[in-house]
Write an enzyme that holds these catalytic residues in place. Structure first.
Site, mmCIF file in Angstrom:
data_model
loop_
_atom_site.group_PDB
_atom_site.id
_atom_site.type_symbol
_atom_site.label_atom_id
_atom_site.label_comp_id
_atom_site.label_asym_id
_atom_site.label_seq_id
_atom_site.Cartn_x
_atom_site.Cartn_y
_atom_site.Cartn_z
ATOM 1 N N GLU A 118 0.787 -1.234 -0.144
ATOM 2 C CA GLU A 118 0.044 -0.121 -0.093
ATOM 3 C C GLU A 118 0.908 1.186 0.068
ATOM 4 O OE1 GLU A 118 -4.289 -0.403 1.538
ATOM 5 O OE2 GLU A 118 -2.905 -0.628 3.261
ATOM 6 N N GLN A 166 2.618 37.056 -11.352
ATOM 7 C CA GLN A 166 3.521 36.157 -11.069
ATOM 8 C C GLN A 166 3.265 35.370 -9.587
ATOM 9 O OE1 GLN A 166 7.389 37.964 -10.494
ATOM 10 N NE2 GLN A 166 8.667 36.000 -10.296
#
Length: 388
Positions: free
Chosen positions: A245, A282
């Site tokens: 897992e 930005q």
């Protein structure tokens, strides 16, 4: 060519993505809101498509494909539908339970449980965690005592994924004294047997489209044939189950990350602020760049692990790398979704928009199958550091 660059994997992922989008029931956001977790039609559809047996052999009804093919399919499933709980539950069953049965189960157990599970006729669950703790294997109170040719099992397991829908549980119990390495045994328990019962169902904030509940065992008679591996071999079974897992379960993060990234990029192109698309700012473009980095590196880690693993192979040589994969991807998954939410502004916290569900579904990733703190301990210990 690196494992994550294989065009065949791209084709598998895209095919399943399209199939999931066109075939699986919609309304995941509404079911999440209501807490209507289990969708038997979706589960059976996933099984009929072959996803529950993709990397298991044909003799049990599987396809015998490489593990990386199953990872690509589950990534596509997570991209094509918003039911992250369904994806998580399916991956957990395939890699955490079916692979352990394939590796440690007798021929009788493999023949009895793998075909109906692959066909979607049985739901298997992982019965390890108890109320007083999950990581402390030797601290569990569930116990089994010898009785004739079999065992009598008593105890309660809790916080079990898919527990309220369990047909068969892989259950760990104390069969020896103390905290020695051979004190645990793993059993396969049919929840229809006398004394086995489904307990409480828990309400949770994340992965609400898969149930979580209790399993109660009151003097359950378990035949010796249902020992998985050998008596006293519970730690080996736990290592295989949790190791597999940890290596690839966070495939359940890759689909949502890819889907949400596409949505964020489109939003950055169309949503305007101060007279231009928000992506031109930005501050926003930097968040998108960080999301791309987290997503790309997470894919590399998972596909690299998948390329090393094969059906019926022990995870033990890769235990440290599996812990690294689980730690790295889970700790990138959550900030990825936080950045996505912030990009959408106030819409990111409204129930009517999907992103809040994606964020909530990312939260438990640093907890299930071992917390981030546990992963760090494992990584350090396997490097030779004297961790207690």
């Amino acid at each position: 060519m690196q494992p994550w660059q294989d065009p065949e994997l791209d084709q598998i992922r895209d095919e399943i993505k399209t199939w999931a989008h066109d075939t699986l029931p919609a309304g995941g956001l509404e079911r999440d809101r209501r807490g209507d977790a289990y969708d038997p039609l979706a589960w059976k559809a996933v099984a009929d498509r072959g996803l529950l047996g993709m990397c298991l052999p044909a003799e049990y009804g599987g396809r015998g494909a490489p593990v990386s093919h199953a990872v690509a399919a589950f990534e596509g499933l997570g991209q094509g539908c918003r039911d992250t709980g369904l994806v998580y539950a399916a991956i957990s069953q395939v890699f955490g339970i079916q692979m352990t049965i394939a590796l440690l189960g007798s021929a009788e157990l493999r023949a009895a449980y793998l075909p109906p599970t692959i066909a979607g006729e049985l739901t298997l669950v992982h019965g390890f965690t108890e109320e007083t703790g999950g990581s402390d294997a030797m601290g569990m109170s569930t116990a089994a005592r010898p009785d004739g040719d079999g065992w009598v099992l008593s105890g309660t397991k809790t916080f079990i994924t898919n527990g309220p829908n369990a047909d068969v549980a892989m259950v760990w119990a104390k069969t020896g004294e103390g905290r020695g390495p051979f004190a645990l045994t793993c059993f396969l328990v049919d929840m229809r047997w006398p004394g086995a019962a489904l307990g409480r169902t828990f309400e949770k904030i994340a992965l609400r489209t898969v149930h979580m509940g209790e399993l109660v065992f009151d003097e359950v008679a378990v035949p010796a044939s249902h020992v998985l591996g050998r008596v006293g071999g519970g730690l080996r079974a736990l290592t295989e189950s949790t190791g597999w897992e940890r290596a690839v379960l966070l495939t359940s993060a890759l689909g949502p990350m890819g889907r949400v990234l596409d949505e964020v990029i489109e939003w950055c192109k169309t949503r305007e602020a101060y007279g231009k698309p928000i992506g031109a700012h930005q501050q926003v473009s930097s968040k998108v760049a960080d999301m791309i980095v987290r997503y790309n590196l997470s894919r590399m880690v998972i596909y690299d692990m998948a390329a090393r693993l094969g059906y019926g192979e022990s995870i033990q040589p890769w235990m440290q790398d599996a812990a690294v994969a689980k730690l790295f991807v889970s700790e990138n998954y959550l900030p990825f979704m936080l950045d996505a939410m912030q990009t959408f502004g106030v819409r990111g916290v409204l129930h009517d928009f999907d992103i809040q569900q994606d964020l909530r579904d990312a939260i438990p990733s640093t907890i299930y199958v071992g917390t981030s703190e546990s992963m760090r301990n494992i990584i350090a210990k396997l490097a030779g550091v004297p961790v207690d």
